[in-house]
Design an enzyme around this catalytic site. Sequence first.
Site, mmCIF file in Angstrom:
data_model
loop_
_atom_site.group_PDB
_atom_site.id
_atom_site.type_symbol
_atom_site.label_atom_id
_atom_site.label_comp_id
_atom_site.label_asym_id
_atom_site.label_seq_id
_atom_site.Cartn_x
_atom_site.Cartn_y
_atom_site.Cartn_z
ATOM 1 N N ASN A 86 0.790 -1.187 0.144
ATOM 2 C CA ASN A 86 -0.023 0.133 -0.042
ATOM 3 C C ASN A 86 0.752 1.470 0.073
ATOM 4 O O ASN A 86 0.328 2.337 -0.297
ATOM 5 C CB ASN A 86 -1.212 -0.129 1.001
ATOM 6 C CG ASN A 86 -0.294 -0.143 2.583
ATOM 7 O OD1 ASN A 86 0.659 -0.835 2.607
ATOM 8 N ND2 ASN A 86 -0.902 0.741 3.339
ATOM 9 N N GLU A 124 4.870 -4.241 12.173
ATOM 10 C CA GLU A 124 4.002 -3.132 11.934
ATOM 11 C C GLU A 124 2.885 -3.992 11.064
ATOM 12 O O GLU A 124 2.935 -3.865 9.830
ATOM 13 C CB GLU A 124 4.569 -2.236 10.871
ATOM 14 C CG GLU A 124 5.640 -1.498 11.512
ATOM 15 C CD GLU A 124 5.521 -0.480 12.571
ATOM 16 O OE1 GLU A 124 4.348 -0.089 12.640
ATOM 17 O OE2 GLU A 124 6.414 -0.321 13.561
ATOM 18 N N CYS A 163 -2.871 1.553 7.055
ATOM 19 C CA CYS A 163 -3.174 0.987 8.214
ATOM 20 C C CYS A 163 -3.827 1.610 9.352
ATOM 21 O O CYS A 163 -4.462 1.270 10.081
ATOM 22 C CB CYS A 163 -1.721 0.277 8.574
ATOM 23 S SG CYS A 163 -0.491 1.734 8.537
HETATM 24 P P1 NAP Z 1 0.360 -9.217 3.422
HETATM 25 O O1 NAP Z 1 -0.500 -10.051 2.416
HETATM 26 O O2 NAP Z 1 0.801 -9.528 4.588
HETATM 27 O O3 NAP Z 1 1.980 -9.156 2.682
HETATM 28 C C1 NAP Z 1 2.961 -8.540 3.194
HETATM 29 C C2 NAP Z 1 4.202 -8.995 2.662
HETATM 30 O O4 NAP Z 1 4.679 -10.450 3.223
HETATM 31 C C3 NAP Z 1 4.266 -9.257 1.311
HETATM 32 O O5 NAP Z 1 5.557 -8.762 0.855
HETATM 33 C C4 NAP Z 1 4.189 -10.735 1.063
HETATM 34 O O6 NAP Z 1 5.023 -11.303 -0.103
HETATM 35 C C5 NAP Z 1 4.912 -11.294 2.420
HETATM 36 N N1 NAP Z 1 4.557 -12.427 2.693
HETATM 37 C C6 NAP Z 1 3.322 -13.020 2.411
HETATM 38 N N2 NAP Z 1 3.365 -14.287 2.988
HETATM 39 C C7 NAP Z 1 4.709 -14.477 3.790
HETATM 40 C C8 NAP Z 1 5.052 -15.475 4.492
HETATM 41 N N3 NAP Z 1 4.601 -16.769 4.710
HETATM 42 N N4 NAP Z 1 6.464 -15.404 4.766
HETATM 43 C C9 NAP Z 1 7.159 -14.091 4.652
HETATM 44 N N5 NAP Z 1 6.497 -13.204 3.955
HETATM 45 C C10 NAP Z 1 5.294 -13.532 3.583
HETATM 46 O O7 NAP Z 1 0.008 -7.579 3.429
HETATM 47 P P2 NAP Z 1 -0.357 -6.745 2.204
HETATM 48 O O8 NAP Z 1 -1.698 -7.040 1.793
HETATM 49 O O9 NAP Z 1 0.577 -6.526 1.273
HETATM 50 O O10 NAP Z 1 -0.717 -5.246 2.907
HETATM 51 C C11 NAP Z 1 -1.761 -5.076 3.717
HETATM 52 C C12 NAP Z 1 -1.527 -5.174 5.047
HETATM 53 O O11 NAP Z 1 -0.192 -4.353 5.810
HETATM 54 C C13 NAP Z 1 -2.842 -4.467 5.905
HETATM 55 O O12 NAP Z 1 -3.139 -5.343 7.077
HETATM 56 C C14 NAP Z 1 -2.095 -3.350 6.643
HETATM 57 O O13 NAP Z 1 -2.614 -2.473 7.680
HETATM 58 C C15 NAP Z 1 -0.522 -3.611 6.802
HETATM 59 N N6 NAP Z 1 -0.016 -2.433 6.933
HETATM 60 C C16 NAP Z 1 0.570 -2.104 8.160
HETATM 61 C C17 NAP Z 1 1.329 -0.838 8.113
HETATM 62 C C18 NAP Z 1 1.988 -0.479 9.495
HETATM 63 O O14 NAP Z 1 3.024 0.376 9.533
HETATM 64 N N7 NAP Z 1 1.516 -0.794 10.656
HETATM 65 C C19 NAP Z 1 1.515 -0.131 7.027
HETATM 66 C C20 NAP Z 1 0.998 -0.586 5.935
HETATM 67 C C21 NAP Z 1 0.214 -1.639 5.901
HETATM 68 P P3 NAP Z 1 3.902 -11.419 -1.503
HETATM 69 O O15 NAP Z 1 3.532 -10.148 -1.936
HETATM 70 O O16 NAP Z 1 4.683 -12.213 -2.147
HETATM 71 O O17 NAP Z 1 2.896 -12.516 -1.079
#
Ligand code: NAP
Length: 479
Positions: A156, A252, A286
């Site tokens: 995002n 995060e 987020c």
């Molecule tokens: P996600 O599905 O959890 O993916 C995030 C990252 O994790 C991607 O690079 C993904 O790779 C990787 N990943 C997936 N499965 C994994 C595994 N088993 N082991 C290690 N890495 C793995 O999240 P998203 O859909 O990209 O992002 C949305 C989420 O991020 C929301 O929940 C949002 O709130 C959160 N977020 C939090 C913050 C904060 O600062 N608190 C900021 C921004 C976003 P692939 O893409 O290759 O699957």
Amino acid sequence: MQTTVKGKQMFLAGKWEDRGTVIKVFNPEDGRLITTVPKASAEDAVFAVEMAKRGADTAANMPVHERMAVLEKTAAYVANHRDAFIQTIVAESSKTIREARGEVERCIQTLRLSQEEARRITGETIPFDQMPGHDNRIGYYYRFPIGVIAAITPFNDPLNLVAHKIGPAIAAGNAIIVKPASLTPLSALMLAEAFEAAGLPKNVLTVLTGSGQEVGDTLVSHPAVRMVSFTGGLETGEAIARKAGLKKIGMELGSNCPTIVLDDADLSHAVDACVSGAFSTAGQNCIGVQRIYVQSSVCRTFEDNFIKKVQTLKTGLKYLEEMDMGPLINENEARRVEAWVNEAVDKGAEVLIGGKREGAFYMPTVLKNVPAGCRIAHEEIFGPVVLLYEAADLDDAIEKANHVDYGLQAGIFTNQIDAAMTAAQRLNVGGVMINDSSDYRIDSMPFGGVKGSGLGREGVKFAIQDMTEPKVVQFNLKP
Ligand code: NAP
């Protein structure tokens, strides 16, 4: 006719590399193929760690002024190529051009903050003679780099969230391997170009494009990786925490942030801030506002003005300057949001505006009277949907706001100092924004959550704390 697209390379230990298998990167708006990136393998991840071990030695031995110079030059490179960065963010992510512009400016700031903080990584002297029998000793502690860091980032904020990992890691003298989201790897690769152009020594940075399941998994469980710095969803975060073993983890994660509006608040300001907080980045944020608790006496007025403001939002093509909201990251995500809204409606929620999907676009949506058992009432929607609730008073609003498994940030609109202070103390979150919505942040403040929203804090100085360890040095002057 088939058009061929020139693929991008990944940045593996100082070299730009291709692989036989690739990941396709699409523009979420129209599903058009933008380019491809190499699909790194588990062996690539192991190789990246081996090279990063050398890079960690190099980085730790770089004098602070050299780390600062690299960060300064990287920030200047991004500033000088800002249009290319903006175009890349708009192409691969769901951000509008105005949102992408904002992210690039923030990235420059994050890099400059990292440069600044590098000179402030200090320790303290320790008065050993405070304990009887420990006279004639002097000493201190200083902070040393942790070594190899694996950073895994979401889709995002494809540039600035990556800068929030690399900037502090380099300021602190570490080597870092970044695994960006497969949906949006291009901004991270451009940032690697910037670091390379700024003269960052080989092996200190790798940007490995590949699947989270395969590459992410290998990095997370590798014993030579000393810290996993993860930004992403709760489920992925929990899976990573289970696999990481004996290493530091920074998490995060997501949220469904609340914002409270009391009856003495400046309602017009509260409406503007909550609309912006709920719908920027199409709600894929987020700290986006997901739940609004409005005190009963002003609930109707707030609701009417809120809907009027939402009606003015323009949703459409990301490149057009006038657009307020673009698509979701892909059609699957828009369908998921649609399903969650439909579930709430089936259970009795009222749609005040929106509730419609076209391809990857989901219209700005406001729901009222959402029953507690619905998924959208307690999970993270990560889409352009906001829930309005009536609250009897501050106590009622705080109790409802806290009644979820997340706790990233919260907002409260009020002019009563005691109400503001009560909210600040009792809201169970990482940050309380008074007279701003939950969606307020600067890149230097401690940022992170409690409960399902994570562990540790980012915000350059705080990330540096996590990316370093204290070492004590003691001199016995009369052995
Ligand atoms: P996600 O599905 O959890 O993916 C995030 C990252 O994790 C991607 O690079 C993904 O790779 C990787 N990943 C997936 N499965 C994994 C595994 N088993 N082991 C290690 N890495 C793995 O999240 P998203 O859909 O990209 O992002 C949305 C989420 O991020 C929301 O929940 C949002 O709130 C959160 N977020 C939090 C913050 C904060 O600062 N608190 C900021 C921004 C976003 P692939 O893409 O290759 O699957």
